[in-house]
Design a protein around this motif. Sequence first.
Motif, PDB file in Angstrom:
ATOM      1  N   ALA A  96       0.806  -1.227   0.000  1.00  0.00           N
ATOM      2  CA  ALA A  96       0.000   0.000   0.000  1.00  0.00           C
ATOM      3  C   ALA A  96       0.840   1.279   0.000  1.00  0.00           C
ATOM      4  O   ALA A  96       0.325   2.347  -0.337  1.00  0.00           O
ATOM      5  CB  ALA A  96      -0.936  -0.002   1.207  1.00  0.00           C
ATOM      6  N   VAL A  97       2.123   1.182   0.362  1.00  0.00           N
ATOM      7  CA  VAL A  97       2.927   2.407   0.457  1.00  0.00           C
ATOM      8  C   VAL A  97       3.956   2.543  -0.657  1.00  0.00           C
ATOM      9  O   VAL A  97       4.635   3.571  -0.726  1.00  0.00           O
ATOM     10  CB  VAL A  97       3.627   2.520   1.838  1.00  0.00           C
ATOM     11  N   ILE A  98       4.073   1.555  -1.523  1.00  0.00           N
ATOM     12  CA  ILE A  98       5.087   1.633  -2.576  1.00  0.00           C
ATOM     13  C   ILE A  98       4.825   2.824  -3.500  1.00  0.00           C
ATOM     14  O   ILE A  98       5.722   3.628  -3.751  1.00  0.00           O
ATOM     15  CB  ILE A  98       5.195   0.305  -3.351  1.00  0.00           C
ATOM     16  N   LYS A  99       3.602   2.972  -3.984  1.00  0.00           N
ATOM     17  CA  LYS A  99       3.299   4.105  -4.875  1.00  0.00           C
ATOM     18  C   LYS A  99       3.465   5.458  -4.182  1.00  0.00           C
ATOM     19  O   LYS A  99       4.076   6.367  -4.744  1.00  0.00           O
ATOM     20  CB  LYS A  99       1.900   3.961  -5.472  1.00  0.00           C
ATOM     21  N   PRO A 100       2.944   5.629  -2.954  1.00  0.00           N
ATOM     22  CA  PRO A 100       3.172   6.917  -2.280  1.00  0.00           C
ATOM     23  C   PRO A 100       4.651   7.216  -2.030  1.00  0.00           C
ATOM     24  O   PRO A 100       5.068   8.371  -2.084  1.00  0.00           O
ATOM     25  CB  PRO A 100       2.412   6.774  -0.957  1.00  0.00           C
ATOM     26  N   LEU A 101       5.459   6.173  -1.785  1.00  0.00           N
ATOM     27  CA  LEU A 101       6.899   6.402  -1.608  1.00  0.00           C
ATOM     28  C   LEU A 101       7.527   6.906  -2.901  1.00  0.00           C
ATOM     29  O   LEU A 101       8.337   7.833  -2.887  1.00  0.00           O
ATOM     30  CB  LEU A 101       7.599   5.126  -1.133  1.00  0.00           C
ATOM     31  N   TRP A 102       7.147   6.313  -4.039  1.00  0.00           N
ATOM     32  CA  TRP A 102       7.689   6.760  -5.332  1.00  0.00           C
ATOM     33  C   TRP A 102       7.231   8.168  -5.639  1.00  0.00           C
ATOM     34  O   TRP A 102       8.002   8.994  -6.113  1.00  0.00           O
ATOM     35  CB  TRP A 102       7.275   5.815  -6.458  1.00  0.00           C
ATOM     36  N   LYS A 103       5.963   8.442  -5.355  1.00  0.00           N
ATOM     37  CA  LYS A 103       5.431   9.781  -5.593  1.00  0.00           C
ATOM     38  C   LYS A 103       6.206  10.802  -4.756  1.00  0.00           C
ATOM     39  O   LYS A 103       6.593  11.866  -5.246  1.00  0.00           O
ATOM     40  CB  LYS A 103       3.945   9.810  -5.239  1.00  0.00           C
ATOM     41  N   GLY A 104       6.461  10.456  -3.506  1.00  0.00           N
ATOM     42  CA  GLY A 104       7.221  11.333  -2.624  1.00  0.00           C
ATOM     43  C   GLY A 104       8.643  11.542  -3.105  1.00  0.00           C
ATOM     44  O   GLY A 104       9.181  12.647  -3.019  1.00  0.00           O
ATOM     45  N   ALA A 105       9.253  10.488  -3.630  1.00  0.00           N
ATOM     46  CA  ALA A 105      10.627  10.601  -4.137  1.00  0.00           C
ATOM     47  C   ALA A 105      10.680  11.525  -5.349  1.00  0.00           C
ATOM     48  O   ALA A 105      11.688  12.192  -5.578  1.00  0.00           O
ATOM     49  CB  ALA A 105      11.173   9.224  -4.497  1.00  0.00           C
ATOM     50  N   LEU A 106       9.611  11.584  -6.106  1.00  0.00           N
ATOM     51  CA  LEU A 106       9.567  12.454  -7.283  1.00  0.00           C
ATOM     52  C   LEU A 106       9.240  13.899  -6.923  1.00  0.00           C
ATOM     53  O   LEU A 106       9.649  14.822  -7.617  1.00  0.00           O
ATOM     54  CB  LEU A 106       8.550  11.932  -8.295  1.00  0.00           C
ATOM     55  N   GLU A 107       8.495  14.105  -5.839  1.00  0.00           N
ATOM     56  CA  GLU A 107       8.011  15.440  -5.493  1.00  0.00           C
ATOM     57  C   GLU A 107       8.876  16.195  -4.486  1.00  0.00           C
ATOM     58  O   GLU A 107       8.869  17.413  -4.473  1.00  0.00           O
ATOM     59  CB  GLU A 107       6.590  15.346  -4.926  1.00  0.00           C
ATOM     60  N   HIS A 108       9.580  15.487  -3.624  1.00  0.00           N
ATOM     61  CA  HIS A 108      10.304  16.144  -2.536  1.00  0.00           C
ATOM     62  C   HIS A 108      11.742  16.475  -2.916  1.00  0.00           C
ATOM     63  O   HIS A 108      12.257  15.998  -3.915  1.00  0.00           O
ATOM     64  CB  HIS A 108      10.286  15.259  -1.284  1.00  0.00           C
ATOM     65  N   HIS A 109      12.350  17.268  -2.062  1.00  0.00           N
ATOM     66  CA  HIS A 109      13.766  17.585  -2.207  1.00  0.00           C
ATOM     67  C   HIS A 109      14.357  17.758  -0.807  1.00  0.00           C
ATOM     68  O   HIS A 109      13.623  17.838   0.178  1.00  0.00           O
ATOM     69  CB  HIS A 109      13.971  18.837  -3.068  1.00  0.00           C
TER      70      HIS A 109
END
Length: 145
Positions: free
Chosen positions: A54-67
Amino acid sequence: VLMGCAVLPYLRELVEIVSLGLSDEQTKVRTITALTLAALAEAAHPYGIESFDAVIKPLWKGALEHHGKSLASFLKAIGYVIPLMEEQYASRYTRMVMPILIREFHSPDEEMKKIVLKVIKQCVATAGVEPQYIRTEILPEFFRH
């Protein structure tokens, strides 16, 4: 306090409980949530990938959006989740995260560089990541500069 494999019976529930923090509006909450997921994945290694579905997609999304520090926490979580995956998925996700790792390695932030190297170490040590990919795609980027 549960440590190591002692978290396995409770892993799915623990991941479910903290997963909502990945989409919180406060950056600190998202950062701490990603670090919590990294700690849970590290403790569960080499088991428990199903609990992290359940958290794999949100982790990838976060890796793309954060700095910055937030990105570092998401990369750290990804670095601990990838080794839990089956070989073909580990290979695929390693290829997906590598451009971010390469970009961040050129950051002036020494702490980010340490995290990037740790994540790369975890990814390349995972079954399914081919030595040829490491030699041709990863190594040249890190020895270029």
